[in-house]
Design an enzyme around this catalytic site. Structure first.
Site, PDB file in Angstrom:
ATOM      1  N   TYR A 157       0.841  -1.210   0.000  1.00  0.00           N
ATOM      2  CA  TYR A 157       0.000   0.000   0.000  1.00  0.00           C
ATOM      3  C   TYR A 157       0.875   1.257   0.000  1.00  0.00           C
ATOM      4  CZ  TYR A 157      -4.378   2.526   0.610  1.00  0.00           C
ATOM      5  OH  TYR A 157      -5.467   3.351   0.421  1.00  0.00           O
ATOM      6  N   LYS A 164      -3.021   8.423   3.018  1.00  0.00           N
ATOM      7  CA  LYS A 164      -4.258   8.221   3.803  1.00  0.00           C
ATOM      8  C   LYS A 164      -4.064   8.634   5.265  1.00  0.00           C
ATOM      9  CE  LYS A 164      -7.072   6.400   0.655  1.00  0.00           C
ATOM     10  NZ  LYS A 164      -8.169   7.211   0.061  1.00  0.00           N
TER      11      LYS A 164
END
Ligand code: 1JT
Length: 257
Positions: A157, A164
């Protein structure tokens, strides 16, 4: 009493690419409750998809909005102001990072990939919030989408996790600034869902199987369930909730070993 929770409310939905998009699931949940919606799309490529999905809906607006283009952002909000004269909620369901950045090590993330991910996935929430503020005359609610990789290391990720994490922090700072205007800002941390964005990701099938087995509910999240949570957050059922990140992940994040 629970009938038409969003009657007389106007919302703006960012991030519909196709019918599997989380943004579209949010739109459907809101439409079922009587909301009027404006949709933005990124680039001519996606225009037709959004227009097809919305063609039978009354009082909708479909406008281009590439968040890297400030003029397009301003024009999109101007169009909403002109058509409805107000805005009650925004669903921000936008993220991007170059595909190479979502494999291998975070360590080798390029400056360009880092800045692109942060501009499109993180700064856009602040940009959209500022533009929404003057239209939210009776207060409002802004909802964005996050993922567990913001909080814990999730292999591959990478830069999106960093973006995020900054998005969740932005949610808190924006909530603090906009609270006096009765505008709430919250994030949904959704479990992995097989959308167009996720499809390009290596080993997505393996990740979905793993999460589906480890989560307390022993299954994956459906986009519809994220949509229903977005509906709750933009509705008057959640008027005391702001600055939060709410997990919609079948409980995956609570588990240790
Ligand atoms: C983007 C992509 C943002 C995929 C995303 C995302 N947020 C969640 N996903 C799904 C995902 C992706 C990876 C992952 C777990 C979930 C792709 C386009 C750019 C924005 O790693 C295990 C990589």
């Amino acid at each position: 009493m629970m009938k038409f929770m969003l009657k007389n409310k106007v919302g703006m939905i960012f991030g519909v690419a196709n019918k599997r998009s989380i943004a579209w699931a949010c739109a459907e949940a809101c439409l079922n409750q009587g909301a009027k919606l404006a949709f933005t799309y990124q680039g001519e490529r996606l225009k037709e998809n959004v227009e097809k999905l919305t063609k039978d809906l009354p009082e909708t607006l479909v406008v281009p909005c590439d968040v890297t283009n400030q003029q397009e952002v301003d024009a999109a909000f101007a169009a909403v102001g002109e058509k409805y004269g107000r805005l009650d909620f925004v669903v921000h369901s936008i993220a991007f990072a170059p595909r190479e950045a979502l494999e291998g090590e975070f360590l080798t993330t390029t400056r360009e990939a880092f800045l692109t991910a942060m501009e499109i996935s993180t700064f856009s929430l602040t940009q959209v919030s500022l533009a929404a503020m003057p239209l939210m005359k009776d207060g409002g609610s802004i909802v964005t989408m996050s993922y567990y990789g913001a909080e814990k290391v999730v292999m591959n990720y990478n830069v999106m996790g960093v973006a995020k994490a900054a998005l969740e922090a932005s949610t808190r700072y924006l909530a603090a600034d906009l609270g006096r205007h009765n505008i709430r800002v919250n994030a949904i941390s959704a479990g992995p869902i097989n959308t167009l964005s996720a499809r390009g990701v290596k080993n997505m099938g393996t990740l979905l199987n793993y999460v589906g087995e480890k989560s307390p509910l022993k299954r994956n999240v459906e986009a519809r369930e994220v949509g229903n949570t977005a509906l709750f957050l933009v509705s008057d059922l959640s008027t005391a909730i702001t600055g939060e990140t709410i997990y919609v992940d079948c409980g995956y994040n609570i588990m240790g070993i």
